[in-house]
Motif scaffolding. Structure first.
Motif, short mmCIF file in Angstrom:
data_model
loop_
_atom_site.label_atom_id
_atom_site.label_comp_id
_atom_site.label_asym_id
_atom_site.label_seq_id
_atom_site.Cartn_x
_atom_site.Cartn_y
_atom_site.Cartn_z
N MET A 1 0.84 -1.18 0.00
CA MET A 1 0.00 0.00 0.00
C MET A 1 0.88 1.24 0.00
O MET A 1 0.52 2.25 -0.60
N LYS A 2 2.05 1.16 0.63
CA LYS A 2 2.96 2.31 0.67
C LYS A 2 3.40 2.69 -0.74
O LYS A 2 3.44 3.86 -1.09
N THR A 3 3.71 1.69 -1.56
CA THR A 3 4.13 1.93 -2.94
C THR A 3 3.03 2.60 -3.74
O THR A 3 3.28 3.52 -4.52
N ILE A 4 1.81 2.16 -3.53
CA ILE A 4 0.67 2.70 -4.29
C ILE A 4 0.35 4.12 -3.85
O ILE A 4 0.18 5.01 -4.67
N THR A 5 0.28 4.37 -2.53
CA THR A 5 -0.08 5.71 -2.06
C THR A 5 1.02 6.73 -2.32
O THR A 5 0.74 7.92 -2.38
N ALA A 6 2.25 6.27 -2.48
CA ALA A 6 3.33 7.21 -2.83
C ALA A 6 3.07 7.78 -4.23
O ALA A 6 3.33 8.96 -4.49
N LYS A 7 2.55 6.97 -5.11
CA LYS A 7 2.27 7.39 -6.49
C LYS A 7 0.86 7.99 -6.62
O LYS A 7 0.64 8.91 -7.39
N PHE A 8 -0.10 7.44 -5.86
CA PHE A 8 -1.50 7.87 -5.93
C PHE A 8 -2.00 8.18 -4.52
O PHE A 8 -2.61 7.34 -3.87
N PRO A 9 -1.77 9.40 -4.02
CA PRO A 9 -2.12 9.70 -2.62
C PRO A 9 -3.62 9.70 -2.32
O PRO A 9 -4.02 9.52 -1.17
N THR A 10 -4.48 9.83 -3.34
CA THR A 10 -5.93 9.86 -3.07
C THR A 10 -6.58 8.48 -3.14
O THR A 10 -7.77 8.36 -2.86
N VAL A 11 -5.83 7.45 -3.50
CA VAL A 11 -6.38 6.09 -3.54
C VAL A 11 -6.61 5.61 -2.11
O VAL A 11 -5.77 5.77 -1.24
N ARG A 12 -7.80 5.03 -1.90
CA ARG A 12 -8.15 4.52 -0.58
C ARG A 12 -8.09 3.00 -0.62
O ARG A 12 -8.46 2.38 -1.62
N GLY A 13 -7.65 2.39 0.45
CA GLY A 13 -7.55 0.94 0.53
C GLY A 13 -8.32 0.40 1.71
O GLY A 13 -8.46 1.06 2.74
N LYS A 14 -8.86 -0.80 1.54
CA LYS A 14 -9.62 -1.45 2.61
C LYS A 14 -9.34 -2.95 2.55
O LYS A 14 -9.44 -3.55 1.49
N LEU A 15 -8.97 -3.52 3.68
CA LEU A 15 -8.71 -4.95 3.74
C LEU A 15 -10.03 -5.70 3.77
O LEU A 15 -10.92 -5.38 4.55
N SER A 16 -10.17 -6.68 2.88
CA SER A 16 -11.39 -7.49 2.80
C SER A 16 -10.97 -8.95 2.75
O SER A 16 -10.62 -9.46 1.69
N GLY A 17 -10.98 -9.59 3.89
CA GLY A 17 -10.48 -10.96 3.96
C GLY A 17 -8.99 -10.97 3.66
O GLY A 17 -8.22 -10.26 4.28
N GLU A 18 -8.60 -11.75 2.67
CA GLU A 18 -7.19 -11.81 2.29
C GLU A 18 -6.84 -10.84 1.17
O GLU A 18 -5.71 -10.79 0.71
N TYR A 19 -7.82 -10.04 0.73
CA TYR A 19 -7.60 -9.11 -0.37
C TYR A 19 -7.61 -7.66 0.11
O TYR A 19 -8.23 -7.33 1.12
N LEU A 20 -6.95 -6.82 -0.65
CA LEU A 20 -6.94 -5.39 -0.39
C LEU A 20 -7.75 -4.73 -1.50
O LEU A 20 -7.41 -4.86 -2.68
N LYS A 21 -8.83 -4.07 -1.14
CA LYS A 21 -9.65 -3.36 -2.12
C LYS A 21 -9.14 -1.94 -2.25
O LYS A 21 -8.91 -1.27 -1.23
N LEU A 22 -8.98 -1.50 -3.48
CA LEU A 22 -8.54 -0.14 -3.75
C LEU A 22 -9.67 0.63 -4.40
O LEU A 22 -10.33 0.12 -5.31
N TYR A 23 -9.88 1.86 -3.96
CA TYR A 23 -10.94 2.71 -4.49
C TYR A 23 -10.32 3.98 -5.07
O TYR A 23 -9.50 4.62 -4.41
N THR A 24 -10.73 4.31 -6.29
CA THR A 24 -10.25 5.53 -6.95
C THR A 24 -11.40 6.52 -7.07
O THR A 24 -12.56 6.16 -6.89
N ASN A 25 -11.06 7.76 -7.40
CA ASN A 25 -12.07 8.81 -7.51
C ASN A 25 -12.59 9.01 -8.92
O ASN A 25 -13.61 9.65 -9.11
N SER A 26 -11.89 8.48 -9.92
CA SER A 26 -12.32 8.70 -11.31
C SER A 26 -11.88 7.54 -12.19
O SER A 26 -11.00 6.75 -11.81
N SER A 27 -12.47 7.48 -13.37
CA SER A 27 -12.08 6.45 -14.34
C SER A 27 -10.65 6.65 -14.81
O SER A 27 -9.92 5.68 -15.04
N GLU A 28 -10.25 7.91 -14.97
CA GLU A 28 -8.88 8.20 -15.40
C GLU A 28 -7.87 7.70 -14.38
O GLU A 28 -6.85 7.10 -14.73
#
Length: 141
Positions: A1-28
Motif C-alpha cells: 500500500m505504501k508503494t501505491i499511495t506514494a504514487k497515488f495519494p488519493t487512492v483509498r484501501g480497505k482490507l477485505s479478507g485476504e484481499y486489499l480493495k482499492l478505491y479511486t475517484n475517477s475512471s482516469e
C-alpha cells in the motif's frame, strides 16, 4: 500500500479478507492505477465500472412455464436489444421461479426497459437486478 499511495495519494484501501480493495475517484485514475500495477507486477483484478456493465433486470408477473425464447422474441419486437434471458430457480427447492433475469447491453433505448409494464399480453413488474461489484474498485491478491 505504501508503494501505491506514494504514487497515488488519493487512492483509498480497505482490507477485505485476504484481499486489499482499492478505491479511486475517477475512471482516469483507475486507468492510471491499472497501468502502474501492471508495471510493478502486482497481481490484481479490476471490477468494471457500472457504465461499462450490461443492464440486468428481473421481470416478475409472467407464469413460471413461460419460455425464455418467447420473452426474448417479445422484447426484440418491442425494440430492445437482448443479450440473454434466463429463468431463476429457487436455491433450496431448485424449482423454476416465475422470475426472469434479462441482460441487455447498456444503451439509451435499453434503459427504458424499466418503463415496461406489459409483456406477452400480461402485466409485469421490471426491477433492477443488483449484482456484486463496486465501481472503481480493484482487488489486490
Amino acid at each position: 500500500m505504501k508503494t501505491i499511495t506514494a504514487k497515488f495519494p488519493t487512492v483509498r484501501g480497505k482490507l477485505s479478507g485476504e484481499y486489499l480493495k482499492l478505491y479511486t475517484n475517477s475512471s482516469e485514475q483507475k486507468d492510471q492505477l491499472i497501468e502502474f500495477l501492471e508495471i510493478v507486477n502486482f497481481e490484481f483484478y479490476a471490477i468494471r465500472a457500472k457504465s461499462e456493465r450490461p443492464i440486468k433486470v428481473v421481470i416478475k408477473g409472467l407464469p413460471r412455464d413461460t419460455e425464455t425464447n418467447d420473452i426474448h422474441h417479445e422484447l426484440v419486437m418491442l425494440g430492445y436489444t437482448v443479450d440473454k434471458v434466463t429463468q431463476l430457480t429457487g436455491r433450496i427447492s431448485k424449482q423454476k421461479l416465475p422470475v426472469f433475469l434479462i441482460t441487455l447491453p447498456r444503451n439509451i433505448n435499453n434503459s427504458k426497459i424499466f418503463d415496461l409494464n406489459r409483456l406477452c399480453y400480461l402485466p409485469v413488474n421490471v426491477e433492477g437486478h443488483e449484482g456484486k461489484g463496486v465501481t472503481h474498485t480493484m482487488l489486490l491478491m
